[in-house]
Design a protein around this motif. Structure first.
Motif, PDB file in Angstrom:
ATOM      1  N   TYR A 290       0.812  -1.216   0.000  1.00  0.00           N
ATOM      2  CA  TYR A 290       0.000   0.000   0.000  1.00  0.00           C
ATOM      3  C   TYR A 290       0.846   1.268   0.000  1.00  0.00           C
ATOM      4  O   TYR A 290       0.322   2.365  -0.202  1.00  0.00           O
ATOM      5  CB  TYR A 290      -0.957  -0.018   1.202  1.00  0.00           C
ATOM      6  CG  TYR A 290      -1.841  -1.227   1.195  1.00  0.00           C
ATOM      7  CD1 TYR A 290      -2.995  -1.261   0.422  1.00  0.00           C
ATOM      8  CD2 TYR A 290      -1.498  -2.377   1.919  1.00  0.00           C
ATOM      9  CE1 TYR A 290      -3.797  -2.403   0.378  1.00  0.00           C
ATOM     10  CE2 TYR A 290      -2.292  -3.516   1.877  1.00  0.00           C
ATOM     11  CZ  TYR A 290      -3.427  -3.526   1.099  1.00  0.00           C
ATOM     12  OH  TYR A 290      -4.216  -4.647   1.049  1.00  0.00           O
ATOM     13  N   ASP A 291       2.160   1.125   0.206  1.00  0.00           N
ATOM     14  CA  ASP A 291       3.060   2.273   0.130  1.00  0.00           C
ATOM     15  C   ASP A 291       3.408   2.624  -1.316  1.00  0.00           C
ATOM     16  O   ASP A 291       4.008   3.666  -1.569  1.00  0.00           O
ATOM     17  CB  ASP A 291       4.352   1.990   0.910  1.00  0.00           C
ATOM     18  CG  ASP A 291       4.094   1.782   2.397  1.00  0.00           C
ATOM     19  OD1 ASP A 291       3.252   2.517   2.947  1.00  0.00           O
ATOM     20  OD2 ASP A 291       4.703   0.875   2.994  1.00  0.00           O
ATOM     21  N   ILE A 292       3.067   1.759  -2.250  1.00  0.00           N
ATOM     22  CA  ILE A 292       3.319   2.012  -3.669  1.00  0.00           C
ATOM     23  C   ILE A 292       2.028   2.559  -4.268  1.00  0.00           C
ATOM     24  O   ILE A 292       1.046   1.834  -4.438  1.00  0.00           O
ATOM     25  CB  ILE A 292       3.754   0.720  -4.394  1.00  0.00           C
ATOM     26  CG1 ILE A 292       4.973   0.107  -3.700  1.00  0.00           C
ATOM     27  CG2 ILE A 292       4.061   1.014  -5.865  1.00  0.00           C
ATOM     28  CD1 ILE A 292       5.349  -1.270  -4.222  1.00  0.00           C
TER      29      ILE A 292
ATOM     30  N   LEU B 254      -5.578  -1.755  -6.177  1.00  0.00           N
ATOM     31  CA  LEU B 254      -6.152  -2.623  -5.143  1.00  0.00           C
ATOM     32  C   LEU B 254      -7.434  -2.019  -4.592  1.00  0.00           C
ATOM     33  O   LEU B 254      -8.420  -2.725  -4.350  1.00  0.00           O
ATOM     34  CB  LEU B 254      -5.132  -2.840  -4.022  1.00  0.00           C
ATOM     35  CG  LEU B 254      -3.868  -3.620  -4.393  1.00  0.00           C
ATOM     36  CD1 LEU B 254      -2.947  -3.746  -3.183  1.00  0.00           C
ATOM     37  CD2 LEU B 254      -4.202  -4.997  -4.950  1.00  0.00           C
ATOM     38  N   SER B 255      -7.437  -0.729  -4.415  1.00  0.00           N
ATOM     39  CA  SER B 255      -8.635  -0.048  -3.920  1.00  0.00           C
ATOM     40  C   SER B 255      -9.794  -0.209  -4.890  1.00  0.00           C
ATOM     41  O   SER B 255     -10.937  -0.479  -4.485  1.00  0.00           O
ATOM     42  CB  SER B 255      -8.325   1.439  -3.707  1.00  0.00           C
ATOM     43  OG  SER B 255      -9.484   2.145  -3.301  1.00  0.00           O
ATOM     44  N   ASP B 256      -9.515  -0.068  -6.178  1.00  0.00           N
ATOM     45  CA  ASP B 256     -10.585  -0.197  -7.171  1.00  0.00           C
ATOM     46  C   ASP B 256     -11.092  -1.638  -7.274  1.00  0.00           C
ATOM     47  O   ASP B 256     -12.285  -1.868  -7.519  1.00  0.00           O
ATOM     48  CB  ASP B 256     -10.089   0.279  -8.536  1.00  0.00           C
ATOM     49  CG  ASP B 256     -10.015   1.804  -8.629  1.00  0.00           C
ATOM     50  OD1 ASP B 256     -10.639   2.471  -7.775  1.00  0.00           O
ATOM     51  OD2 ASP B 256      -9.332   2.317  -9.532  1.00  0.00           O
ATOM     52  N   ILE B 257     -10.196  -2.606  -7.108  1.00  0.00           N
ATOM     53  CA  ILE B 257     -10.633  -4.012  -7.138  1.00  0.00           C
ATOM     54  C   ILE B 257     -11.600  -4.292  -5.990  1.00  0.00           C
ATOM     55  O   ILE B 257     -12.634  -4.943  -6.174  1.00  0.00           O
ATOM     56  CB  ILE B 257      -9.408  -4.946  -7.085  1.00  0.00           C
ATOM     57  CG1 ILE B 257      -8.647  -4.894  -8.420  1.00  0.00           C
ATOM     58  CG2 ILE B 257      -9.837  -6.390  -6.781  1.00  0.00           C
ATOM     59  CD1 ILE B 257      -7.317  -5.618  -8.402  1.00  0.00           C
TER      60      ILE B 257
ATOM     61  N   ARG C 210     -18.076  -6.204  -2.643  1.00  0.00           N
ATOM     62  CA  ARG C 210     -19.470  -6.329  -2.179  1.00  0.00           C
ATOM     63  C   ARG C 210     -20.063  -7.689  -2.488  1.00  0.00           C
ATOM     64  O   ARG C 210     -21.091  -8.071  -1.927  1.00  0.00           O
ATOM     65  CB  ARG C 210     -20.329  -5.224  -2.808  1.00  0.00           C
ATOM     66  CG  ARG C 210     -20.463  -5.299  -4.315  1.00  0.00           C
ATOM     67  CD  ARG C 210     -21.232  -4.071  -4.837  1.00  0.00           C
ATOM     68  NE  ARG C 210     -21.440  -4.097  -6.283  1.00  0.00           N
ATOM     69  CZ  ARG C 210     -20.578  -3.616  -7.160  1.00  0.00           C
ATOM     70  NH1 ARG C 210     -19.425  -3.110  -6.738  1.00  0.00           N
ATOM     71  NH2 ARG C 210     -20.854  -3.634  -8.457  1.00  0.00           N
ATOM     72  N   SER C 211     -19.440  -8.423  -3.400  1.00  0.00           N
ATOM     73  CA  SER C 211     -20.009  -9.704  -3.830  1.00  0.00           C
ATOM     74  C   SER C 211     -19.122 -10.907  -3.541  1.00  0.00           C
ATOM     75  O   SER C 211     -19.627 -12.036  -3.494  1.00  0.00           O
ATOM     76  CB  SER C 211     -20.296  -9.667  -5.343  1.00  0.00           C
ATOM     77  OG  SER C 211     -21.196  -8.632  -5.665  1.00  0.00           O
ATOM     78  N   TYR C 212     -17.813 -10.690  -3.378  1.00  0.00           N
ATOM     79  CA  TYR C 212     -16.876 -11.798  -3.227  1.00  0.00           C
ATOM     80  C   TYR C 212     -15.872 -11.518  -2.114  1.00  0.00           C
ATOM     81  O   TYR C 212     -15.603 -10.351  -1.791  1.00  0.00           O
ATOM     82  CB  TYR C 212     -16.084 -12.029  -4.528  1.00  0.00           C
ATOM     83  CG  TYR C 212     -16.933 -12.282  -5.740  1.00  0.00           C
ATOM     84  CD1 TYR C 212     -17.507 -13.535  -5.972  1.00  0.00           C
ATOM     85  CD2 TYR C 212     -17.164 -11.277  -6.676  1.00  0.00           C
ATOM     86  CE1 TYR C 212     -18.284 -13.769  -7.100  1.00  0.00           C
ATOM     87  CE2 TYR C 212     -17.935 -11.503  -7.810  1.00  0.00           C
ATOM     88  CZ  TYR C 212     -18.494 -12.745  -8.016  1.00  0.00           C
ATOM     89  OH  TYR C 212     -19.267 -12.980  -9.127  1.00  0.00           O
ATOM     90  N   VAL C 213     -15.319 -12.580  -1.571  1.00  0.00           N
ATOM     91  CA  VAL C 213     -14.130 -12.447  -0.737  1.00  0.00           C
ATOM     92  C   VAL C 213     -12.966 -12.151  -1.677  1.00  0.00           C
ATOM     93  O   VAL C 213     -12.786 -12.826  -2.694  1.00  0.00           O
ATOM     94  CB  VAL C 213     -13.862 -13.741   0.060  1.00  0.00           C
ATOM     95  CG1 VAL C 213     -12.501 -13.685   0.744  1.00  0.00           C
ATOM     96  CG2 VAL C 213     -14.963 -13.957   1.087  1.00  0.00           C
ATOM     97  N   VAL C 214     -12.200 -11.118  -1.352  1.00  0.00           N
ATOM     98  CA  VAL C 214     -11.040 -10.746  -2.169  1.00  0.00           C
ATOM     99  C   VAL C 214      -9.791 -10.950  -1.314  1.00  0.00           C
ATOM    100  O   VAL C 214      -9.696 -10.417  -0.209  1.00  0.00           O
ATOM    101  CB  VAL C 214     -11.120  -9.289  -2.655  1.00  0.00           C
ATOM    102  CG1 VAL C 214      -9.966  -8.996  -3.620  1.00  0.00           C
ATOM    103  CG2 VAL C 214     -12.462  -9.017  -3.327  1.00  0.00           C
ATOM    104  N   SER C 215      -8.857 -11.733  -1.814  1.00  0.00           N
ATOM    105  CA  SER C 215      -7.672 -12.100  -1.037  1.00  0.00           C
ATOM    106  C   SER C 215      -6.520 -11.148  -1.314  1.00  0.00           C
ATOM    107  O   SER C 215      -6.360 -10.631  -2.428  1.00  0.00           O
ATOM    108  CB  SER C 215      -7.257 -13.532  -1.385  1.00  0.00           C
ATOM    109  OG  SER C 215      -6.149 -13.926  -0.616  1.00  0.00           O
ATOM    110  N   GLY C 216      -5.687 -10.917  -0.300  1.00  0.00           N
ATOM    111  CA  GLY C 216      -4.547 -10.024  -0.418  1.00  0.00           C
ATOM    112  C   GLY C 216      -3.411 -10.632  -1.227  1.00  0.00           C
ATOM    113  O   GLY C 216      -3.313 -11.851  -1.384  1.00  0.00           O
ATOM    114  N   PRO C 217      -2.516  -9.791  -1.737  1.00  0.00           N
ATOM    115  CA  PRO C 217      -1.432 -10.253  -2.614  1.00  0.00           C
ATOM    116  C   PRO C 217      -0.305 -10.943  -1.852  1.00  0.00           C
ATOM    117  O   PRO C 217      -0.230 -10.890  -0.621  1.00  0.00           O
ATOM    118  CB  PRO C 217      -0.932  -8.955  -3.250  1.00  0.00           C
ATOM    119  CG  PRO C 217      -1.232  -7.900  -2.227  1.00  0.00           C
ATOM    120  CD  PRO C 217      -2.516  -8.328  -1.578  1.00  0.00           C
TER     121      PRO C 217
END
Length: 347
Positions: A217-219, A226-229, A235-242
């Motif tokens: 998040y510093d880049i 990531l924010s837009d994803i 709102r519809s899916y679990v989104v996993s971190g990189p």
């Protein structure tokens, strides 16, 4: 299979799960997903011996971790791994429920079909497929192929698309790309277990790399995508971190800088709406899994929020009396907390 650990006093105990559990459970159970090259020939033995008992979900990777000439060998190894596990279950050396959730990361369009043909009934040990570089230009073809394979299987398969290429990173194309993907997935939403993101792929496109003291998040450019994803899919899916690129130094296990950095990034993941993390080394798994346990404070508040009568109660103080709980504005958060607690427990 569950996440119960020795010497842990659970206020809420994790439930048992397997690949046949509901999506509502499995979407959280892949919180710490370990990537392994498909040509690793030791995986089955480590699962059967319980050396990998802490590994609850894994990806057998046919893409980035293999050179072009090793793909065929990797597919052979996948079949051998699954065959060995099936034999162990048949001979009662292993319970079916103790097999981790197994995913296969394909390399190209058409490979899901090839895998199905090669595996036959062994496909029933596979939970699903990871699809790399998923974008508006290939998603419909992948969805059609997945549907064709899934309808032939006697057990349910899942897809986990990975958003990680230029179509998502470049701002001038991004929202059109993300919204197209979102709309295309609506028809198979019940089979989409997670949305996943490729932080290192994004970094490679612009030629940067975070250090051990930094977070993704510093880049700025990466934080933006990531924010837009999350905005489109959260709102519809679990989104996993990189992926976090650093792991235990076998030559100096006292060096914990990698762990400090991982915990720092996980904190930022959770704050921004990401749940779980792709792992590239077994040493990362316990930290990711531990981070997904729910505090008693959060669990009790979540239960109270979901139990409120929205017609008569709008707001209520938290159990500890130091924060506000609103029935209409904290409901989605509360549902996530209950889902996580069912898989990882509350402490």
């Amino acid at each position: 299979m569950n996440y119960i650990e020795q010497n842990t006093d659970y206020a809420v105990k994790p439930i048992e799960f397997s690949k046949n559990s509901s999506k509502e459970i499995l979407q959280y159970a892949v919180g710490g997903l370990l990537y392994m090259p498909a040509n690793n020939t030791k995986i089955a033995a480590k699962i059967i011996s319980r050396e990998y008992a802490f590994v609850k979900s894994m990806v057998l990777d046919l893409e980035d971790s293999l050179g072009d000439e090793l793909v065929g060998f990797g597919m052979t190894c996948i079949r051998d791994t699954l065959s060995t596990l099936a034999d162990a279950v048949s001979s009662e050396r292993l319970h079916f429920e103790d097999i981790p959730l197994i995913f296969i990361r394909v390399r190209d369009f058409g490979q899901m079909h090839d895998i199905f043909e090669q595996l036959g009934e062994l496909i029933n040990l596979v939970t699903g497929f990871n699809i790399p570089k998923f974008d508006k230009y290939n998603c419909d073809k992948y969805i059609d192929e997945f549907n064709a394979v899934n309808t032939k299987c006697s057990s349910k398969l899942y897809m986990m698309p990975i958003i990680e290429n230029k179509s998502a990173l470049y701002q001038q194309y991004r929202m059109d790309n993300l919204v197209y993907i979102y709309d295309s997935l609506k028809g198979i939403a019940d089979n989409v277990l997670n949305m996943r993101v490729g932080g290192t792929d994004f970094c490679n496109i612009i030629g940067v790399r975070r250090g051990i003291k930094d977070t993704i998040y510093d880049i700025g450019a990466i934080s933006s995508v990531l924010s837009d994803i999350i905005n489109v899919f959260g709102r519809s899916y679990v989104v996993s971190g990189p992926v976090w690129e650093f792991f235990e130094n076998k030559n100096d296990k006292s060096d914990k800088a990698w762990e400090v950095g991982l915990r720092r990034e996980i904190y930022r993941d959770h704050l921004n709406g990401f749940i779980g993390k792709t792992c590239i080394h077994p040493s990362q798994l316990p930290i990711v899994q531990q981070s997904l346990k729910v505090s008693a404070h959060d669990y009790n508040d979540a239960v109270n929020i979901l139990g409120m009568n929205k017609s008569t109660i709008g707001v209520k103080g938290s159990v500890q009396g130091n924060r506000m709980n609103e029935a209409k504005t904290h409901g989605a958060w509360a549902e996530k907390i209950i889902g996580l607690a069912s898989v990882y427990g509350g402490v």
